[in-house]
Design a protein around this motif. Structure first.
Motif, PDB file in Angstrom:
ATOM      1  N   HIS A 217     -21.321 -27.400   5.056  1.00 54.91           N
ATOM      2  CA  HIS A 217     -22.544 -26.772   4.539  1.00 54.91           C
ATOM      3  C   HIS A 217     -23.502 -27.790   3.936  1.00 54.91           C
ATOM      4  O   HIS A 217     -24.710 -27.614   3.967  1.00 54.91           O
ATOM      5  CB  HIS A 217     -22.217 -25.585   3.610  1.00 54.91           C
ATOM      6  CG  HIS A 217     -22.173 -25.875   2.144  1.00 54.91           C
ATOM      7  ND1 HIS A 217     -21.010 -26.048   1.460  1.00 54.91           N
ATOM      8  CD2 HIS A 217     -23.162 -25.996   1.230  1.00 54.91           C
ATOM      9  CE1 HIS A 217     -21.273 -26.266   0.183  1.00 54.91           C
ATOM     10  NE2 HIS A 217     -22.561 -26.239   0.021  1.00 54.91           N
ATOM     11  N   ARG A 219     -23.792 -30.802   5.224  1.00 56.62           N
ATOM     12  CA  ARG A 219     -24.402 -31.403   6.408  1.00 56.62           C
ATOM     13  C   ARG A 219     -25.566 -30.543   6.913  1.00 56.62           C
ATOM     14  O   ARG A 219     -26.604 -31.045   7.311  1.00 56.62           O
ATOM     15  CB  ARG A 219     -23.356 -31.566   7.509  1.00 56.62           C
ATOM     16  CG  ARG A 219     -22.952 -33.027   7.660  1.00 56.62           C
ATOM     17  CD  ARG A 219     -22.003 -33.211   8.810  1.00 56.62           C
ATOM     18  NE  ARG A 219     -20.678 -33.518   8.330  1.00 56.62           N
ATOM     19  CZ  ARG A 219     -19.595 -33.416   9.073  1.00 56.62           C
ATOM     20  NH1 ARG A 219     -19.674 -32.981  10.309  1.00 56.62           N
ATOM     21  NH2 ARG A 219     -18.424 -33.736   8.588  1.00 56.62           N
ATOM     22  N   THR A 220     -25.371 -29.231   6.827  1.00 55.83           N
ATOM     23  CA  THR A 220     -26.437 -28.313   7.210  1.00 55.83           C
ATOM     24  C   THR A 220     -27.660 -28.510   6.321  1.00 55.83           C
ATOM     25  O   THR A 220     -28.801 -28.519   6.791  1.00 55.83           O
ATOM     26  CB  THR A 220     -25.955 -26.852   7.094  1.00 55.83           C
ATOM     27  OG1 THR A 220     -24.657 -26.775   7.636  1.00 55.83           O
ATOM     28  CG2 THR A 220     -26.899 -25.915   7.795  1.00 55.83           C
ATOM     29  N   LEU A 221     -27.412 -28.687   4.999  1.00 60.33           N
ATOM     30  CA  LEU A 221     -28.525 -28.877   4.067  1.00 60.33           C
ATOM     31  C   LEU A 221     -29.295 -30.154   4.402  1.00 60.33           C
ATOM     32  O   LEU A 221     -30.519 -30.195   4.334  1.00 60.33           O
ATOM     33  CB  LEU A 221     -28.003 -28.952   2.628  1.00 60.33           C
ATOM     34  CG  LEU A 221     -27.368 -27.670   2.084  1.00 60.33           C
ATOM     35  CD1 LEU A 221     -26.820 -27.908   0.690  1.00 60.33           C
ATOM     36  CD2 LEU A 221     -28.377 -26.530   2.062  1.00 60.33           C
ATOM     37  N   HIS A 222     -28.535 -31.203   4.774  1.00 60.79           N
ATOM     38  CA  HIS A 222     -29.180 -32.443   5.186  1.00 60.79           C
ATOM     39  C   HIS A 222     -30.068 -32.189   6.394  1.00 60.79           C
ATOM     40  O   HIS A 222     -31.207 -32.653   6.458  1.00 60.79           O
ATOM     41  CB  HIS A 222     -28.116 -33.491   5.563  1.00 60.79           C
ATOM     42  CG  HIS A 222     -27.676 -34.323   4.399  1.00 60.79           C
ATOM     43  ND1 HIS A 222     -28.519 -35.189   3.757  1.00 60.79           N
ATOM     44  CD2 HIS A 222     -26.487 -34.410   3.765  1.00 60.79           C
ATOM     45  CE1 HIS A 222     -27.865 -35.782   2.769  1.00 60.79           C
ATOM     46  NE2 HIS A 222     -26.626 -35.320   2.745  1.00 60.79           N
ATOM     47  N   ALA A 223     -29.500 -31.426   7.334  1.00 56.97           N
ATOM     48  CA  ALA A 223     -30.223 -31.147   8.568  1.00 56.97           C
ATOM     49  C   ALA A 223     -31.503 -30.362   8.293  1.00 56.97           C
ATOM     50  O   ALA A 223     -32.510 -30.522   8.963  1.00 56.97           O
ATOM     51  CB  ALA A 223     -29.320 -30.372   9.536  1.00 56.97           C
ATOM     52  N   LYS A 224     -31.443 -29.493   7.231  1.00 53.14           N
ATOM     53  CA  LYS A 224     -32.621 -28.720   6.870  1.00 53.14           C
ATOM     54  C   LYS A 224     -33.687 -29.576   6.205  1.00 53.14           C
ATOM     55  O   LYS A 224     -34.786 -29.108   5.914  1.00 53.14           O
ATOM     56  CB  LYS A 224     -32.229 -27.589   5.915  1.00 53.14           C
ATOM     57  CG  LYS A 224     -31.724 -26.336   6.613  1.00 53.14           C
ATOM     58  CD  LYS A 224     -31.081 -25.382   5.655  1.00 53.14           C
ATOM     59  CE  LYS A 224     -32.070 -24.787   4.670  1.00 53.14           C
ATOM     60  NZ  LYS A 224     -31.395 -23.874   3.721  1.00 53.14           N
ATOM     61  N   GLY A 225     -33.328 -30.826   5.882  1.00 46.24           N
ATOM     62  CA  GLY A 225     -34.300 -31.752   5.333  1.00 46.24           C
ATOM     63  C   GLY A 225     -34.373 -31.778   3.825  1.00 46.24           C
ATOM     64  O   GLY A 225     -35.335 -32.264   3.244  1.00 46.24           O
ATOM     65  N   LEU A 226     -33.338 -31.240   3.151  1.00 47.68           N
ATOM     66  CA  LEU A 226     -33.317 -31.315   1.686  1.00 47.68           C
ATOM     67  C   LEU A 226     -33.096 -32.767   1.250  1.00 47.68           C
ATOM     68  O   LEU A 226     -32.414 -33.528   1.936  1.00 47.68           O
ATOM     69  CB  LEU A 226     -32.147 -30.457   1.160  1.00 47.68           C
ATOM     70  CG  LEU A 226     -32.538 -29.286   0.269  1.00 47.68           C
ATOM     71  CD1 LEU A 226     -33.332 -28.285   1.110  1.00 47.68           C
ATOM     72  CD2 LEU A 226     -31.305 -28.618  -0.302  1.00 47.68           C
ATOM     73  N   HIS A 235     -25.871 -28.893  -5.303  1.00 47.11           N
ATOM     74  CA  HIS A 235     -24.731 -28.378  -4.550  1.00 47.11           C
ATOM     75  C   HIS A 235     -23.459 -29.174  -4.813  1.00 47.11           C
ATOM     76  O   HIS A 235     -22.377 -28.616  -4.883  1.00 47.11           O
ATOM     77  CB  HIS A 235     -25.054 -28.363  -3.054  1.00 47.11           C
ATOM     78  CG  HIS A 235     -26.232 -27.503  -2.757  1.00 47.11           C
ATOM     79  ND1 HIS A 235     -26.105 -26.176  -2.501  1.00 47.11           N
ATOM     80  CD2 HIS A 235     -27.564 -27.788  -2.720  1.00 47.11           C
ATOM     81  CE1 HIS A 235     -27.319 -25.658  -2.281  1.00 47.11           C
ATOM     82  NE2 HIS A 235     -28.212 -26.627  -2.427  1.00 47.11           N
TER      83      HIS A 235
END
Lengths: 318, 287
Positions: A217, A219-226, A235
């Motif tokens: 999750h 990694r997903t946040l990174h992908a979202k550009g946070l 987080h």
């Protein structure tokens, strides 16, 4: 979640705590009674008459069956009567209440120091894995875990007290009398205790933070550009919290035991000094009382940690 | 580590390649083997008898005759350090052996039989885990009398629930495996299943924990001897040497460094080996 889950945890833990306390004190009581040698003879002193020894046995209840003696001790303990020291005649509860604040201050300061240094070190190491900082932090942590805390205490005394005269080498001041002076006296002992704690906190924070930062999750946040900062603070650290609570309660227990030796180095009249002197002189009511007090404190600390966990993480309370 | 060497060649080769891959583990093992050799050969290696006093040469500086100087009774520090090695190592091995002898069978039984046996044992484990280790050791030595053996028996008892808990957890996993069910269907006895199937599969985390406990036991010995509840004078152990050094701290602070460093290096080596074994034996663990 909230109060309901927390209440359930409190109830369950209190129910579990009662037999643990009874069993713990029973084990120690049994061990102390199994010893060779007669306490009554020791108490009566040299050249005592048979009548005098018999009288002492009767007064201290030593002529009664073992279980009756333990039962009587437990019954009195429930009424806050831990009997008297065989040597000084002082109420054991009075001795404990006199010594405990000194131990509490050292453990409290050491715990604060350990968290204040360990958390930043752990975060610094986890955000740059395998870097120079990470390796240095892990090396310091290994040292902190392996160093005998009373040896560290001796080094601190020899350098900061005897050589540079910055801190007092021995003794205490009651916190109630002068808080600043009490903290001043407790600084070196707390530092000696904190080293191992800092190492443990740094390791645990690094470990659990690494786990979270490499999770799906995040990694997903990174992908979202946070931004990495937001991910870390919002987080990452939130999830380290529960783990940190468990470590903190474990550390509080370990430090409580470790003060026994550190107090000896600084000649601090705390719980450690109380039990060590009682053990050497076979003053059993005192040994028994200190063990009871320490087990109760350990159980309380665990209870508080469980409660906080239930508040932070609603899954725990169910 | 020694029993690993005695195992079939394939295991030995695996172990050697583990050491080649892990420099830290190799270094730690080297330190420990060296220490073991010193401990065994102490009477031949030490230049003086550890208890020989020489009051005309107290607290001497390091010299050609006394490489690490002498203590407050004029005893050679290097000799006491060398003779302290078997005492300190014996103490840790004794405590950990007792912990294994008590903890592992109890943990296996709890995990394998389950039910009220498990409930009873788990409650006992919780009780012992709530004891601050050194406090129980102090209480026991006050009952049995001071001395290194008594103290380390107490430390062993306090350490045993950690191993029991580990063995129990592993047993719970292994017990429900298919091959254990198969063995049971073929009529294998509980003893056979525990000995041949459960124990070998539960032993790896125990080995890791044992290595880490050896370091903890070493520190416990030092603490007890420092408090005067462990080894009795004039016999040397590293903890007892620190207790002596404490007495002379104001005039000769350097006395505390040889025994303290010996404890630190040994504990570091045990911990490093334990951590490396943990990573090597647990395939699921990320580095």
């Amino acid at each position: 979640m909230g109060s309901h889950g927390a209440l359930k945890v409190v109830g369950r833990r209190l129910l579990q705590a009662a037999p643990v306390i009874v069993l713990a004190t029973f084990i120690v009581f049994a061990l102390l009674k199994l010893l060779p040698g007669d306490v009554a003879v020791t108490l009566a002193g040299d050249n005592a008459s048979e009548e005098r020894i018999a009288e002492i046995r009767r007064v201290y209840g030593l002529d009664r069956p073992f279980l009756a003696q333990y039962g009587a001790w437990l019954w009195n303990a429930l009424h806050f009567d831990l009997s008297r020291s065989l040597l000084s005649g002082e109420q054991v509860l009075t001795s404990i209440l006199r010594c405990f604040p000194n131990t509490l201050l050292i453990v409290g300061m050491a715990l604060t120091l350990a968290l204040a240094t360990g958390i930043p070190l752990g975060v610094a190491a986890a955000t740059r894995p395998d870097s120079f900082i990470d390796r240095t932090v892990m090396a310091i942590a290994s040292l902190g875990i392996a160093v005998p805390n009373f040896w560290l205490a001796m080094i601190l005394v020899s350098v900061f007290a005897l050589k540079w005269n910055l801190f007092p080498a021995t003794g205490t001041t009651a916190f109630s009398k002068s808080p600043t002076d009490a903290i001043y006296h407790a600084t070196l002992p707390a530092l000696a205790l904190a080293a191992g704690g800092m190492a443990e906190v740094a390791r645990q924070v690094r470990g659990s933070l690494l786990d979270i930062l490499s999770s799906q999750h995040v990694r997903t946040l990174h992908a979202k550009g946070l931004s990495p900062q937001i991910i870390l603070w919002k987080h990452g650290l939130k999830n380290v919290g529960v783990n940190l609570l468990t470590v903190t309660s474990l550390l509080a227990n370990r430090m409580l035991a470790a003060t026994v030796v550190v107090e000896a180095v600084f000649a601090i009249p705390g719980m450690g000094n109380l039990i060590v002197h009682a053990a050497i002189q076979r003053d059993f009511p005192v040994v028994q009382g200190v063990v009871l007090a320490m087990v109760i404190v350990v159980i309380l600390v665990n209870l508080i940690a469980d409660l906080l966990c239930a508040v932070v993480d609603p899954r725990v309370g169910r | 580590m020694r029993d690993t060497v005695a195992r079939p060649p394939s295991r030995l080769r695996g172990f050697l390649s583990f050491l080649r891959r892990d420099l830290r583990a190799a270094l730690a093992l080297g330190v420990l083997v060296l220490l073991l050799v010193v401990a065994v050969l102490a009477p031949w290696l030490s230049p003086y008898a550890p208890t020989t006093q020489n009051v005309s040469n107290m607290l001497a500086e390091p010299s050609a005759a006394h490489w690490l100087g002498t203590d407050d009774l004029g005893r050679d520090i290097l000799s006491r350090l060398i003779y302290g090695a078997p005492a300190s190592l014996f103490a840790s091995f004794l405590a950990v052996s007792i912990a294994v002898a008590i903890g592992v069978p109890i943990g296996l039984a709890a995990g394998y039989f389950g039910g009220w046996v498990d409930d009873l044992i788990s409650r006992a484990i919780d009780t012992l885990l709530s004891f601050p280790a050194i406090v129980l050791a102090i209480a026991v030595t006050s009952a049995l009398g001071v001395g290194l053996t008594n103290g380390m028996i107490a430390v062993g008892i306090v350490f045993s629930p950690q191993l029991a808990r580990l063995a129990r957890a592993r047993t719970l996993v292994v017990r429900s495996e298919l091959y254990v069910d198969a063995a049971r269907c073929f009529g294998a006895s509980s003893r056979h299943i525990l000995w041949r199937h459960v124990l070998p599969n539960a032993i790896q985390p125990v080995i890791v924990q044992v290595t880490l406990l050896l370091a903890a036991a070493l520190l416990a010995e030092a603490s007890l001897s420092f408090l005067g509840l462990g080894i009795q004078p004039p016999n040397p152990s590293w903890g007892a040497m620190l207790a002596r050094a404490y007495q002379t701290m104001e005039v000769a602070p350097e006395q505390m460094y040889p025994p303290g460093l010996a404890i630190l290096v040994t504990a570091l080596a045990f911990n490093a080996l334990g951590e490396s074994l943990r990573v090597a034996l647990d395939p699921t663990l990320k580095k």
